[in-house]
Design a protein around this motif. Structure first.
Motif, mmCIF file in Angstrom:
data_model
loop_
_atom_site.group_PDB
_atom_site.id
_atom_site.type_symbol
_atom_site.label_atom_id
_atom_site.label_comp_id
_atom_site.label_asym_id
_atom_site.label_seq_id
_atom_site.Cartn_x
_atom_site.Cartn_y
_atom_site.Cartn_z
ATOM 1 N N SER A 158 1.156 4.082 -2.942
ATOM 2 C CA SER A 158 0.755 5.461 -2.600
ATOM 3 C C SER A 158 1.966 6.307 -3.146
ATOM 4 O O SER A 158 1.738 7.579 -3.489
ATOM 5 N N GLN A 159 2.957 5.806 -3.302
ATOM 6 C CA GLN A 159 4.442 6.424 -3.914
ATOM 7 C C GLN A 159 4.057 6.523 -5.418
ATOM 8 O O GLN A 159 5.048 6.804 -6.184
ATOM 9 N N GLU B 239 0.831 -1.168 0.084
ATOM 10 C CA GLU B 239 -0.063 -0.063 -0.068
ATOM 11 C C GLU B 239 0.719 1.272 -0.034
ATOM 12 O O GLU B 239 0.585 2.246 -0.682
ATOM 13 N N GLN B 240 2.088 1.187 0.801
ATOM 14 C CA GLN B 240 2.879 2.269 0.968
ATOM 15 C C GLN B 240 3.354 2.572 -0.445
ATOM 16 O O GLN B 240 3.626 3.694 -1.087
#
Length: 298
Positions: free
Chosen positions: A41-42, A37-38
């Motif tokens: 998000s990038q 998820e991180q």
């Protein structure tokens, strides 16, 4: 290029993603849904299973995954974890590459200077033929053997025999900073053992170099051209931080604390990047003083 990166949230992988994000189409493999998820998000495509990746569509695979070598004591169970976290994924990547109809043109796979095992003061290039058969050598030798199976007329394999990666945000240097900043640093053991290191920017740079030079394949020592002894490293770090370094850590004490894992810092490996130098790769930070200054001034 369309590139799959494993170990994408590690020290090298995260720096590589930052460097390549605007240049290539990246896919990151991570076993963690949170990390996935991180990454998304990038703006990075992330998968949690290799089955989600079409290897026929990839130009390159960068394999940096593996349980951190430093941390837990090397019990029999933990040694098995260190090995399998590297061997199993590399085997899966090899199988996926070899069965693809249009496989990626390059497979860059992690290894370490641990391949050479415990050594003394001699200079070690990629052609060195007398590795010491300790645990680190066993781990790296099998790791490399698996990766090399992916080599074919269409896929070249490059092996990264990585030294101590210097970066402020993680790795060995981050562990050293607090005691040294407090004036509690000092040489380890005799201090005469060699440390083969590399600045994180040069680590990323050489991976990019291997990607873009289609004649290069085989093993490469991912280390700066000028390794130093532990005493020299200690004094340079203390000088850069403007702190004393007068508290040595005797070998018996370190072995009591770390067990067999102490071999990583007590054994000497004077490794140089002969094949990268011959290929005209230019290190931004060939000397330790410049590397430490660049990292710690930020």
């Amino acid at each position: 290029m369309k590139i799959l990166i494993t170990g994408a949230t590690g020290l090298i992988g995260s720096a590589l993603i930052k460097f390549w994000q605007e240049q290539h189409q990246l896919i990151a493999l991570t076993r963690s849904a949170v990390n996935a998820e991180q990454l998304v998000s990038q703006g990075i495509a992330a998968v949690t299973e290799l089955s989600q990746v079409d290897f026929n569509q990839l130009d390159a695979v960068i394999n940096l995954a593996g349980e951190p070598i430093l941390g837990k004591r090397w019990s029999a169970k933990h040694k098995q974890l260190l090995c399998q976290s590297r061997w199993q994924l590399t085997e899966q990547l090899y199988q996926a590459i070899s069965t693809a109809n249009t496989p990626p043109g390059i497979f860059i796979s992690g290894s370490a200077i641990g391949y050479y095992g415990a050594q003394n003061q001699q200079i070690i290039t990629e052609d060195y033929s007398h590795p010491f058969a300790d645990f680190s050598h066993t781990l790296c030798q099998r790791w490399e053997e698996i990766a090399l199976q992916a080599s074919s007329a269409t896929t070249r394999v490059c092996l990264l025999r990585t030294g101590i990666v210097l970066a402020k945000q993680g790795g060995a240097l981050k562990r050293m900073l607090l005691p040294f900043k407090l004036g509690l640093g000092g040489k380890i053991g005799s201090g005469q053992q060699y440390m083969s290191w590399i600045h994180i920017e040069d680590m990323v740079g050489l991976i990019d170099f291997l990607l873009l030079h289609p004649t290069l394949q085989g093993a490469f020592n991912a280390t700066a051209p000028y390794p130093v002894t532990n005493s020299e490293f200690t004094q340079q770090l203390a000088t850069t931080l403007r702190r004393p370094a007068i508290l040595p850590l005797p070998s018996p004490v370190l072995r009591l604390i770390m067990g067999e894992m102490a071999d990583l810092v007590l054994n000497s490996q004077r490794v140089v990047p002969a094949r990268l130098t011959a290929a005209s790769f230019q290190f931004a930070y060939p000397q330790l003083d410049d590397a430490l200054t660049a990292i710690l001034a930020r």
